[in-house]
Design a protein around this motif. Structure first.
Motif, PDB file in Angstrom:
ATOM      1  N   VAL A   4      35.029  42.986  43.603  1.00 34.63           N
ATOM      2  CA  VAL A   4      36.018  42.443  44.285  1.00 34.63           C
ATOM      3  C   VAL A   4      37.236  42.774  43.280  1.00 34.63           C
ATOM      4  O   VAL A   4      38.094  43.279  43.673  1.00 34.63           O
ATOM      5  N   PHE A   5      37.083  42.196  42.145  1.00 33.84           N
ATOM      6  CA  PHE A   5      37.997  42.189  41.086  1.00 33.84           C
ATOM      7  C   PHE A   5      38.320  43.538  40.630  1.00 33.84           C
ATOM      8  O   PHE A   5      39.433  44.128  40.431  1.00 33.84           O
ATOM      9  N   HIS A   6      37.219  44.428  40.393  1.00 30.10           N
ATOM     10  CA  HIS A   6      37.243  45.638  40.108  1.00 30.10           C
ATOM     11  C   HIS A   6      38.043  46.456  41.043  1.00 30.10           C
ATOM     12  O   HIS A   6      39.277  47.596  40.852  1.00 30.10           O
ATOM     13  N   ALA A   7      37.961  46.263  42.469  1.00 33.75           N
ATOM     14  CA  ALA A   7      38.724  46.991  43.541  1.00 33.75           C
ATOM     15  C   ALA A   7      40.159  46.692  43.324  1.00 33.75           C
ATOM     16  O   ALA A   7      40.989  47.444  43.782  1.00 33.75           O
ATOM     17  N   ALA A  41      41.398  59.493  48.437  1.00 32.53           N
ATOM     18  CA  ALA A  41      41.585  58.330  49.102  1.00 32.53           C
ATOM     19  C   ALA A  41      40.381  57.604  49.733  1.00 32.53           C
ATOM     20  O   ALA A  41      40.189  56.649  49.929  1.00 32.53           O
ATOM     21  N   SER A  42      39.559  58.714  50.323  1.00 29.74           N
ATOM     22  CA  SER A  42      38.309  58.316  51.014  1.00 29.74           C
ATOM     23  C   SER A  42      37.421  57.500  49.804  1.00 29.74           C
ATOM     24  O   SER A  42      36.762  56.488  50.161  1.00 29.74           O
ATOM     25  N   LYS A  43      37.441  57.832  48.391  1.00 31.33           N
ATOM     26  CA  LYS A  43      36.651  57.174  47.461  1.00 31.33           C
ATOM     27  C   LYS A  43      37.247  55.805  47.257  1.00 31.33           C
ATOM     28  O   LYS A  43      36.485  54.897  47.134  1.00 31.33           O
ATOM     29  N   HIS A  44      38.653  55.898  47.353  1.00 37.63           N
ATOM     30  CA  HIS A  44      39.335  54.245  47.116  1.00 37.63           C
ATOM     31  C   HIS A  44      38.729  53.417  48.362  1.00 37.63           C
ATOM     32  O   HIS A  44      38.416  52.244  48.313  1.00 37.63           O
ATOM     33  N   ILE A  45      38.672  54.066  49.537  1.00 34.62           N
ATOM     34  CA  ILE A  45      38.317  53.367  50.759  1.00 34.62           C
ATOM     35  C   ILE A  45      36.854  52.593  50.583  1.00 34.62           C
ATOM     36  O   ILE A  45      36.765  51.606  50.880  1.00 34.62           O
ATOM     37  N   LYS A  46      36.149  53.733  50.024  1.00 34.13           N
ATOM     38  CA  LYS A  46      34.778  53.337  49.952  1.00 34.13           C
ATOM     39  C   LYS A  46      34.593  52.305  48.831  1.00 34.13           C
ATOM     40  O   LYS A  46      33.645  51.336  49.098  1.00 34.13           O
ATOM     41  N   THR A  47      35.362  52.395  47.956  1.00 31.90           N
ATOM     42  CA  THR A  47      35.329  51.291  46.882  1.00 31.90           C
ATOM     43  C   THR A  47      35.895  49.756  47.668  1.00 31.90           C
ATOM     44  O   THR A  47      34.924  48.887  47.500  1.00 31.90           O
ATOM     45  N   LEU A  48      36.657  49.755  48.338  1.00 30.51           N
ATOM     46  CA  LEU A  48      37.144  48.631  48.992  1.00 30.51           C
ATOM     47  C   LEU A  48      36.233  48.229  49.959  1.00 30.51           C
ATOM     48  O   LEU A  48      35.575  46.865  50.106  1.00 30.51           O
ATOM     49  N   GLU A  49      35.454  49.010  50.688  1.00 28.17           N
ATOM     50  CA  GLU A  49      34.426  48.842  51.549  1.00 28.17           C
ATOM     51  C   GLU A  49      33.249  48.042  50.843  1.00 28.17           C
ATOM     52  O   GLU A  49      32.717  47.183  51.162  1.00 28.17           O
ATOM     53  N   HIS A  50      32.779  48.953  49.786  1.00 32.51           N
ATOM     54  CA  HIS A  50      31.739  48.315  48.865  1.00 32.51           C
ATOM     55  C   HIS A  50      31.995  46.750  48.538  1.00 32.51           C
ATOM     56  O   HIS A  50      31.112  46.181  48.383  1.00 32.51           O
ATOM     57  N   ALA A  51      33.365  46.523  48.060  1.00 38.69           N
ATOM     58  CA  ALA A  51      33.641  45.231  47.538  1.00 38.69           C
ATOM     59  C   ALA A  51      33.826  44.259  48.875  1.00 38.69           C
ATOM     60  O   ALA A  51      33.904  43.075  48.593  1.00 38.69           O
TER      61      ALA A  51
ATOM     62  N   PHE B   5      43.633  42.133  36.715  1.00 39.67           N
ATOM     63  CA  PHE B   5      42.436  42.165  37.665  1.00 39.67           C
ATOM     64  C   PHE B   5      41.455  43.111  36.949  1.00 39.67           C
ATOM     65  O   PHE B   5      40.147  42.609  37.155  1.00 39.67           O
ATOM     66  N   HIS B   6      41.622  44.177  36.164  1.00 40.09           N
ATOM     67  CA  HIS B   6      40.672  44.802  35.539  1.00 40.09           C
ATOM     68  C   HIS B   6      39.877  43.792  34.558  1.00 40.09           C
ATOM     69  O   HIS B   6      38.665  44.175  34.506  1.00 40.09           O
ATOM     70  N   ALA B   7      40.772  43.150  33.905  1.00 39.49           N
ATOM     71  CA  ALA B   7      40.007  42.109  32.926  1.00 39.49           C
ATOM     72  C   ALA B   7      39.276  41.240  33.565  1.00 39.49           C
ATOM     73  O   ALA B   7      38.207  40.901  33.241  1.00 39.49           O
ATOM     74  N   LEU B   8      39.572  40.764  34.511  1.00 39.90           N
ATOM     75  CA  LEU B   8      38.776  39.740  35.614  1.00 39.90           C
ATOM     76  C   LEU B   8      37.578  40.554  36.354  1.00 39.90           C
ATOM     77  O   LEU B   8      36.657  39.727  36.612  1.00 39.90           O
ATOM     78  N   GLY B   9      37.536  41.709  36.119  1.00 41.43           N
ATOM     79  CA  GLY B   9      36.254  42.394  36.928  1.00 41.43           C
ATOM     80  C   GLY B   9      35.121  42.459  36.005  1.00 41.43           C
ATOM     81  O   GLY B   9      34.158  43.536  36.292  1.00 41.43           O
ATOM     82  N   ASP B  10      35.052  41.740  35.165  1.00 43.33           N
ATOM     83  CA  ASP B  10      33.900  41.811  34.244  1.00 43.33           C
ATOM     84  C   ASP B  10      33.481  40.347  33.908  1.00 43.33           C
ATOM     85  O   ASP B  10      33.937  39.558  33.669  1.00 43.33           O
ATOM     86  N   ALA B  11      31.891  40.166  34.402  1.00 42.81           N
ATOM     87  CA  ALA B  11      31.479  38.897  34.255  1.00 42.81           C
ATOM     88  C   ALA B  11      31.573  38.097  32.978  1.00 42.81           C
ATOM     89  O   ALA B  11      31.775  36.904  32.835  1.00 42.81           O
ATOM     90  N   THR B  12      31.280  39.049  31.921  1.00 44.13           N
ATOM     91  CA  THR B  12      31.425  38.369  30.483  1.00 44.13           C
ATOM     92  C   THR B  12      32.726  37.778  30.394  1.00 44.13           C
ATOM     93  O   THR B  12      32.944  36.958  29.835  1.00 44.13           O
TER      94      THR B  12
END
Lengths: 113, 113
Positions: A4-7, A41-51, B5-12
DNA sequence: TCCATGCTTAACCGACTGGTTGAATATGGA
DNA sequence: TCCATATTCAACCAGTCGGTTAAGCATGGA
């Protein structure tokens, strides 16, 4: 939570979410505002979906996306744990200002421990 | 915002923040719970610092870190924009349940538009 | 049936990530 | 002065990221 945070850590994806806040959007509609290929864009959307941030429904040859608020609520809650730190800080500032304004009693900033 | 958000995207890093919620911590103390080298932990801490999530004070040969709540509040606010989506959803569910319980009036789930 | 449309997949690229090890820096204490 | 402690820096590595282009696959409409 990682996902989620990564997305959320990408401005393009955050803007896509903002767009989805206005209602359902197809992949093409989501991609339109950006100067990137549809594949990107499709990859971005897949990332959002994965999260779990969006859900996709295939209608004919178009893929319609809608916001899935659960993970956003979870992230909001996670951050909410720290709420006391910024409210505490404001309270502390408030106390200092109030004391400083009134009777000049030196009061050190107290940041928990 | 990207950096936050990138910083928060890591459990450590999130665990490090949790630790810092308990008060000041040195680099060594922050690194201790993890099975990674001190150099790796140092990089994580630098990432948190770069995102403005922590502040560092060098005391002698130890670096003492403290939580900097501002960016957390900003992220919290950013997510708060979407709050209506999960509360709306709960409201909708609430309405459905209430109606279902009382008089059996079919009420479609309404997700904005 | 044929073609345009909407979108994904695959292969590739340069940049960044999270990790390592080893050396460097600086402080504190005997 | 010398050594241990606390931490960073530099170089390296495999893996992921965000982007590209080119090809593939359904669907919808003439």
């Amino acid at each position: 939570m990682d996902a989620v945070f990564h997305a959320l850590g990408d401005a393009t994806r955050r803007q896509m979410l903002r767009s989805l806040a206005g209602g359902e959007r197809t992949v093409g509609q989501l991609a339109a505002p950006f100067a990137i290929s549809l594949a990107a864009a499709s990859k971005h959307i897949k990332t959002l979906e994965h999260a779990g941030l969006i859900r996709r429904e295939v209608r004919g040859r178009t893929h319609v996306c809608r916001l899935e608020p659960g993970p956003l609520a979870a992230a909001h809650d996670w951050l909410g744990f720290y709420e006391r730190f910024w409210t505490d800080r404001l309270d502390a500032l408030d106390r200092v200002l109030r004391a400083d304004d009134a009777i000049r009693s030196p009061d050190k900033e107290k940041t928990d421990e």
